[in-house]
Structures are given as structure tokens and as C-alpha cells.
Design a protein around this motif. Sequence first.
Motif, mmCIF file in Angstrom:
data_model
loop_
_atom_site.group_PDB
_atom_site.id
_atom_site.type_symbol
_atom_site.label_atom_id
_atom_site.label_comp_id
_atom_site.label_asym_id
_atom_site.label_seq_id
_atom_site.Cartn_x
_atom_site.Cartn_y
_atom_site.Cartn_z
ATOM 1 N N LEU A 72 0.826 -1.205 0.000
ATOM 2 C CA LEU A 72 0.000 0.000 0.000
ATOM 3 C C LEU A 72 0.861 1.258 0.000
ATOM 4 O O LEU A 72 0.569 2.238 -0.707
ATOM 5 C CB LEU A 72 -0.931 -0.001 1.213
ATOM 6 C CG LEU A 72 -1.935 -1.165 1.303
ATOM 7 C CD1 LEU A 72 -2.738 -1.057 2.596
ATOM 8 C CD2 LEU A 72 -2.861 -1.196 0.097
ATOM 9 N N ARG A 152 -6.328 -1.165 -3.006
ATOM 10 C CA ARG A 152 -7.025 -2.232 -2.276
ATOM 11 C C ARG A 152 -7.228 -3.470 -3.153
ATOM 12 O O ARG A 152 -6.974 -4.598 -2.709
ATOM 13 C CB ARG A 152 -8.370 -1.731 -1.752
ATOM 14 C CG ARG A 152 -9.109 -2.787 -0.926
ATOM 15 C CD ARG A 152 -10.420 -2.288 -0.358
ATOM 16 N NE ARG A 152 -11.057 -3.337 0.428
ATOM 17 C CZ ARG A 152 -10.787 -3.613 1.689
ATOM 18 N NH1 ARG A 152 -9.856 -2.912 2.325
ATOM 19 N NH2 ARG A 152 -11.419 -4.581 2.330
ATOM 20 N N PRO A 193 -10.044 -9.719 3.191
ATOM 21 C CA PRO A 193 -10.349 -8.286 3.299
ATOM 22 C C PRO A 193 -9.915 -7.683 4.641
ATOM 23 O O PRO A 193 -9.453 -6.536 4.680
ATOM 24 C CB PRO A 193 -11.875 -8.231 3.130
ATOM 25 C CG PRO A 193 -12.192 -9.446 2.307
ATOM 26 C CD PRO A 193 -11.247 -10.496 2.805
ATOM 27 N N VAL A 196 -6.286 -6.652 4.609
ATOM 28 C CA VAL A 196 -6.062 -5.358 3.959
ATOM 29 C C VAL A 196 -6.512 -4.217 4.873
ATOM 30 O O VAL A 196 -5.833 -3.188 4.981
ATOM 31 C CB VAL A 196 -6.787 -5.291 2.606
ATOM 32 C CG1 VAL A 196 -6.512 -3.949 1.919
ATOM 33 C CG2 VAL A 196 -6.351 -6.437 1.701
ATOM 34 N N ASP A 197 -7.633 -4.406 5.561
ATOM 35 C CA ASP A 197 -8.117 -3.378 6.491
ATOM 36 C C ASP A 197 -7.079 -3.112 7.581
ATOM 37 O O ASP A 197 -6.784 -1.954 7.908
ATOM 38 C CB ASP A 197 -9.435 -3.815 7.133
ATOM 39 C CG ASP A 197 -10.587 -3.864 6.150
ATOM 40 O OD1 ASP A 197 -10.499 -3.195 5.092
ATOM 41 O OD2 ASP A 197 -11.573 -4.564 6.431
ATOM 42 N N ALA A 200 -3.970 -1.270 6.275
ATOM 43 C CA ALA A 200 -4.188 0.139 5.943
ATOM 44 C C ALA A 200 -4.179 1.038 7.171
ATOM 45 O O ALA A 200 -4.025 2.261 7.037
ATOM 46 C CB ALA A 200 -5.515 0.293 5.199
#
Length: 231
Positions: A72, A152, A193, A196-197, A200
Amino acid sequence: MPMTEVSPVADLALLRVLQLASPALPIGAYAYSQGLEYAIEQNWVSDIDSAAHWLGGLLGHSLAKLDIPLLLRQYDALERDDEGALFSWNDWLLANRETAELYLEDSQQGGALLRLLKSLAVPAAIEWPQGEPIALMTALAMAGQHWQTGARALALGALWSWLENQTGAATKLIPLGQTDAQRLLDRMLPDLPAVVDTAATLSADDLGAGLPGLAFASARHEHQYTRLFRS
């Protein structure tokens, strides 16, 4: 029945993510087990439940806190044309590989993807200094930013590719049957998911992975009597 209208740009971005996540991508990802081969030999992993436990540990304590946060950040560095940040994060990621096998796995896959991206005329790849080691996440960020996949979606694609390769290794080594392999994917997919959350939200001070079991398995892997995989 008419289909919901979708932007052609969004369609192409999705297809680019699928291209990068495909096992047909010629970077040799299928050749690596990331210590799983040794874990199976030692009977730490022996069935679908223990495989899910092992992979869940890697997802939560390594990819969520190292690989994906760096992906990211590198995507963002490319968006801002911040070459210094791109190189700094690349070097930091490679420095976090705890064994020679894990370092070679990352840098060899990254180098293979870099060569492919150069052949596809991706500017950041063309500008990368000759002979400079590159992590896989850095090369993925180059591709994703160039093709505007969105950070994402690119991260989810990277996680899927990792999970598919690890499941493929488990299928050969445990061995799992094809149905159990799909059951393992079905069990693990909903966790991606959240990875990734988590990635971030991390600050720079929160980054890093410490997995002694993975480091030990990787270090011992090169001494196994027989091996199917390179790590």
C-alpha cells in the motif's frame, strides 16, 4: 435482462488484477512453499485444520503487518512520484526477510516480475536501476499503479495469489485432495479483506513481522533430505 452499467476502466482494472494474481504469471511463485514443506515434514501441519491454522498465522502476523502495508505504501509512493520512499520501503522489506531462502524467494520473484514489466513498457520498471534487488511487493505496486488497479484491489489480488500458491503446496505435500483444497480456500478467503483493512491502519512504527516458527522452518528447509519446493 439488462446488465448494470460498469465503467470499461473499472473492468480493465479488475482484469489487470486477475492477470497479476494468475498462476500463469511467469515469476515462479509455484516453486516456493515459504517453510510449509518443512512444517509438513515435522508434522506441524498434517491436515486441513492445521493447514488453516498455519496459513492464518502467516496472514495475521506477517502479510497483514509487513507485505501488504508495504504494498500500500509503495503504491502511494508511485502515485506521488516519490522515488525515495519507493526505494526506502523496498530495501526495508527485503531487510525483514529472516532467512536466505525467504530473501531469495522475494527478490527472485520480484526480479522476474520486473523483467516482465520492462517488456510491457511499464515506466517505473524501465527506470529501476540495473542490478538493484527488488521485492515482489514493489514490482506489484509498479504494475498496479501503472494500470490503475487501485491499491485495495491490488492488495486483495496479491493475497489471493499467495493463498492459492500455499494451498497448492499443501495439496501436493500433505497431501490434500482437490475437494479439501477448495474447502481450505473457502475457509481462508473471508479473512483476506480484514488483512487489507488491518494493513491500511498501521503506522510506520507498527510495521514488521516476527514469526520464529516460520524462520526456523525456512532455515531448516534447505537441509531436508528431499524437497519439492525452493523454500
